[in-house]
Design a protein around this motif. Structure first.
Motif, mmCIF file in Angstrom:
data_model
loop_
_atom_site.group_PDB
_atom_site.id
_atom_site.type_symbol
_atom_site.label_atom_id
_atom_site.label_comp_id
_atom_site.label_asym_id
_atom_site.label_seq_id
_atom_site.Cartn_x
_atom_site.Cartn_y
_atom_site.Cartn_z
ATOM 1 N N GLY A 58 0.842 -1.363 -0.036
ATOM 2 C CA GLY A 58 -0.132 0.059 -0.012
ATOM 3 C C GLY A 58 0.766 1.163 -0.127
ATOM 4 N N SER A 59 1.910 1.292 0.485
ATOM 5 C CA SER A 59 2.885 2.373 0.494
ATOM 6 C C SER A 59 3.355 2.799 -1.246
ATOM 7 C CB SER A 59 4.140 2.392 1.218
ATOM 8 O OG SER A 59 4.937 1.047 0.418
ATOM 9 N N SER A 60 3.113 1.905 -2.110
ATOM 10 C CA SER A 60 3.394 2.346 -3.576
ATOM 11 C C SER A 60 2.285 2.755 -4.285
ATOM 12 C CB SER A 60 3.736 1.033 -4.068
ATOM 13 O OG SER A 60 5.283 0.624 -3.612
ATOM 14 N N THR A 61 0.936 2.663 -3.470
ATOM 15 C CA THR A 61 -0.395 3.066 -4.150
ATOM 16 C C THR A 61 -0.740 4.224 -3.354
ATOM 17 O OG1 THR A 61 -1.498 1.540 -3.001
ATOM 18 C CG2 THR A 61 -0.756 0.812 -4.961
ATOM 19 N N GLY A 62 -0.285 4.813 -2.279
ATOM 20 C CA GLY A 62 -0.909 5.885 -1.456
ATOM 21 C C GLY A 62 -1.672 5.570 -0.635
ATOM 22 N N GLN A 63 -1.857 4.134 -0.220
ATOM 23 C CA GLN A 63 -2.735 3.514 0.901
ATOM 24 C C GLN A 63 -2.478 3.160 1.821
ATOM 25 O OE1 GLN A 63 -4.349 1.071 -2.877
ATOM 26 N NE2 GLN A 63 -6.308 1.863 -2.031
ATOM 27 N N ALA A 64 -1.006 3.166 2.356
ATOM 28 C CA ALA A 64 -0.372 2.701 3.795
ATOM 29 C C ALA A 64 0.896 3.497 3.695
ATOM 30 C CB ALA A 64 -0.402 1.299 3.738
ATOM 31 N N PRO A 65 1.410 3.680 5.001
ATOM 32 C CA PRO A 65 2.833 4.146 5.353
ATOM 33 C C PRO A 65 3.733 3.067 4.887
ATOM 34 C CG PRO A 65 1.650 3.318 7.314
ATOM 35 C CD PRO A 65 0.718 3.431 6.132
ATOM 36 N N GLY A 66 4.960 3.671 4.457
ATOM 37 C CA GLY A 66 6.074 2.724 4.156
ATOM 38 C C GLY A 66 6.305 1.774 5.287
ATOM 39 N N GLU A 67 6.360 1.958 6.692
ATOM 40 C CA GLU A 67 6.703 1.250 7.396
ATOM 41 C C GLU A 67 5.911 -0.020 7.872
ATOM 42 O OE1 GLU A 67 4.776 4.866 9.348
ATOM 43 O OE2 GLU A 67 6.112 4.531 7.881
ATOM 44 N N ASP A 68 4.546 0.202 7.390
ATOM 45 C CA ASP A 68 3.634 -1.019 7.383
ATOM 46 C C ASP A 68 2.601 -0.902 6.154
ATOM 47 O OD1 ASP A 68 2.068 -2.686 8.710
ATOM 48 O OD2 ASP A 68 0.978 -1.362 10.039
ATOM 49 N N GLY A 69 3.177 -1.430 5.353
ATOM 50 C CA GLY A 69 2.697 -1.141 3.935
ATOM 51 C C GLY A 69 1.548 -2.143 3.336
ATOM 52 N N GLU A 70 1.585 -3.372 4.229
ATOM 53 C CA GLU A 70 0.842 -4.416 3.845
ATOM 54 C C GLU A 70 -0.755 -4.032 3.886
ATOM 55 O OE1 GLU A 70 -0.287 -8.820 5.486
ATOM 56 O OE2 GLU A 70 1.688 -8.662 4.308
ATOM 57 N N VAL A 71 -1.479 -4.215 2.828
ATOM 58 C CA VAL A 71 -2.631 -4.008 2.567
ATOM 59 C C VAL A 71 -3.488 -5.266 2.172
ATOM 60 C CG1 VAL A 71 -4.862 -2.645 1.509
ATOM 61 C CG2 VAL A 71 -2.661 -1.428 2.298
ATOM 62 N N ILE A 72 -4.613 -5.885 2.470
ATOM 63 C CA ILE A 72 -5.155 -7.132 2.167
ATOM 64 C C ILE A 72 -6.362 -6.836 1.193
ATOM 65 C CG2 ILE A 72 -6.334 -9.116 3.006
ATOM 66 C CD1 ILE A 72 -3.575 -8.600 4.163
ATOM 67 N N LEU A 73 -6.301 -7.730 0.221
ATOM 68 C CA LEU A 73 -7.310 -7.672 -0.792
ATOM 69 C C LEU A 73 -8.444 -8.677 -0.596
ATOM 70 C CD1 LEU A 73 -4.965 -7.615 -3.973
ATOM 71 C CD2 LEU A 73 -6.522 -5.688 -3.367
ATOM 72 N N ARG A 74 -9.602 -8.181 -0.731
ATOM 73 C CA ARG A 74 -10.780 -9.191 -0.084
ATOM 74 C C ARG A 74 -11.661 -9.363 -1.401
ATOM 75 N NH1 ARG A 74 -12.915 -7.097 5.614
ATOM 76 N NH2 ARG A 74 -13.357 -5.462 4.397
ATOM 77 N N PRO A 75 -11.587 -10.469 -1.956
ATOM 78 C CA PRO A 75 -12.318 -10.783 -3.247
ATOM 79 C C PRO A 75 -14.025 -10.268 -2.970
ATOM 80 C CG PRO A 75 -10.736 -12.642 -3.201
ATOM 81 C CD PRO A 75 -10.704 -11.892 -1.698
ATOM 82 N N GLN A 76 -14.507 -9.567 -3.845
ATOM 83 C CA GLN A 76 -16.012 -9.010 -3.779
ATOM 84 C C GLN A 76 -16.622 -9.692 -4.987
ATOM 85 O OE1 GLN A 76 -17.108 -8.544 -0.832
ATOM 86 N NE2 GLN A 76 -15.464 -7.811 0.276
ATOM 87 N N ALA A 77 -16.148 -9.883 -6.004
ATOM 88 C CA ALA A 77 -17.273 -10.141 -7.299
ATOM 89 C C ALA A 77 -16.030 -10.848 -8.296
ATOM 90 C CB ALA A 77 -17.650 -8.867 -7.836
ATOM 91 N N ILE A 78 -16.538 -11.920 -8.985
ATOM 92 C CA ILE A 78 -15.756 -12.194 -10.150
ATOM 93 C C ILE A 78 -16.489 -12.244 -11.495
ATOM 94 C CG2 ILE A 78 -15.174 -14.728 -10.882
ATOM 95 C CD1 ILE A 78 -15.666 -15.888 -8.267
ATOM 96 N N PHE A 79 -15.632 -11.807 -12.589
ATOM 97 C CA PHE A 79 -16.272 -11.587 -13.715
ATOM 98 C C PHE A 79 -15.130 -12.467 -14.707
ATOM 99 C CE2 PHE A 79 -17.223 -8.176 -11.420
ATOM 100 C CZ PHE A 79 -18.492 -7.676 -12.036
#
Length: 369
Positions: A58-79
């Motif tokens: 997430g630190s590379s997408t503007g969604q988390a600080p660099g020191e704790d950058g992990e963001v979880i992806l939760r599937p919500q829809a399939i196409f």
């Protein structure tokens, strides 16, 4: 060379392996940029619950600080994946912290709470979203078909126009249309818009949060296709200043009560609620929308809520169509959302205002505070 690459891209993997490729898609830190990455799954998947969670930096997408950058992806829809085809899939995800809390750019989480409310579920809200967008020449970021640094003929011949001097980018538009149908998106139509180089596609009618899921994936597919074509996709609500139309995301809406006999009375009450919360809705309807909602070019002024009852007026905040007026039931169109709006925010806000919110309870709360 390109022919050989295409041979690899169109390889049918089902003859050699049961494994499939899943493209995990999410909304990035700006709230409009889309991100994706792929992973291999051991077999075809059609059940959301069988899809693993994943993560990204997430630190590379503007969604988390660099020191704790992990963001979880939760599937919500399939196409279905129109690019890799076969059993390969696109997986729309929302985003949360490792502890399971939604991150600030996860607008789907709050929208789901509204759409899962029993009163909203009972009303079966339908949405049809008209997504306008502009195609830009890659190197100069000027509308497709326009002379570089110059202007085409004034607006008039371009809306639903045909011809090399009127319609620019139709191959992109038609490719997107077919790709969305292949993916399983409920895309209901396309047309060239008033400003040359500007187009529209429509998603819906779709129920509740699924309208937003479909719109986001349709946006993703469109950006992938423009990437292939070497054209830049813009959702700017007013890409060219002056006497040129802006770009919106008109949102058509109805509930079970509105679609029933006598539904016009429910529609009128819903529109009155929207009038009372006009400023709140405008603040959530897209960045830069004040450049588009000027009272000109088929828009209402951003500071004024207008609804000429019974008139199919495209210069109003809310438009009630002739068919709805004649049948005394049906749907209405909120013409205020900008092209860069977040559909999770807009659709859930419309449902919350028209189904759950009461102006009387608001007054009571204000008087007691």
């Amino acid at each position: 060379m390109m022919s050989l690459l295409n041979d690899f891209l169109t390889l049918d993997l089902s003859h050699s392996t049961e494994k499939i490729i899943a493209e995990y898609i999410w909304i990035g830190g700006s709230g409009m940029d889309m991100r994706s990455k792929r992973r291999t799954l051991p077999e075809p998947v059609s059940d959301l619950h069988k899809l693993p969670k994943w993560n990204f930096d997430g630190s590379s997408t503007g969604q988390a600080p660099g020191e704790d950058g992990e963001v979880i992806l939760r599937p919500q829809a399939i196409f279905k994946d129109p690019f890799l085809r076969g059993n390969n899939i696109l997986v729309l995800c929302d985003t949360c912290t490792p502890g399971g809390e939604p991150i600030p750019t996860n607008k789907r989480f709050d929208a789901a709470k509204i759409f899962n409310h029993p009163d909203v579920v009972a009303e079966e809200p339908w949405y049809g979203i008209e997504q306008e967008y502009t195609l830009l020449q890659k190197d100069v970021l000027w509308p497709l078909g326009w002379p570089v640094g110059g202007f085409p003929r004034p607006q008039g011949p371009y809306y639903c126009g045909v011809g090399a001097d009127k319609a620019f980018g139709r191959d992109i538009v038609d490719s997107h249309y077919k790709a969305c149908l292949y993916a399983g998106i409920n895309i209901s139509g396309i047309n060239a818009e008033v400003m040359p180089g500007q187009w529209e596609f429509q998603v819906g009618p779709s129920v509740g949060i699924f309208a937003s899921d479909e719109l986001w994936v349709a946006r993703y597919i469109l950006e992938r296709i423009t990437e292939i074509a070497g054209v830049v996709l813009s959702f700017d609500p007013k890409p060219i200043q002056g006497d040129w139309n802006g770009a919106g995301a008109h949102t058509n809406y109805s509930t079970k009560s509105m679609r029933a006999d006598g539904g016009i009375d429910v529609i009128v009450k819903a529109i009155e609620k929207l009038r009372l919360r006009h400023k709140e809705h405008i603040s959530a309807y897209g960045e830069g929308n004040e450049r588009r909602l000027t009272g000109h070019h088929e828009t209402a002024d951003i500071n004024t809520f207008s609804w000429p009852q019974g008139i199919a007026n495209r210069a109003a905040s809310i438009r009630v169509g002739r068919d709805t007026e004649k049948a005394a039931k049906g749907y209405f169109e909120d013409r205020r959302p900008a092209s860069n709006m977040d559909p999770y925010v807009v659709t859930s806000m419309i449902a919350e205002t028209t189904i759950l919110w009461s102006p009387h309870s608001k007054k009571k709360n204000n008087s007691s505070s």
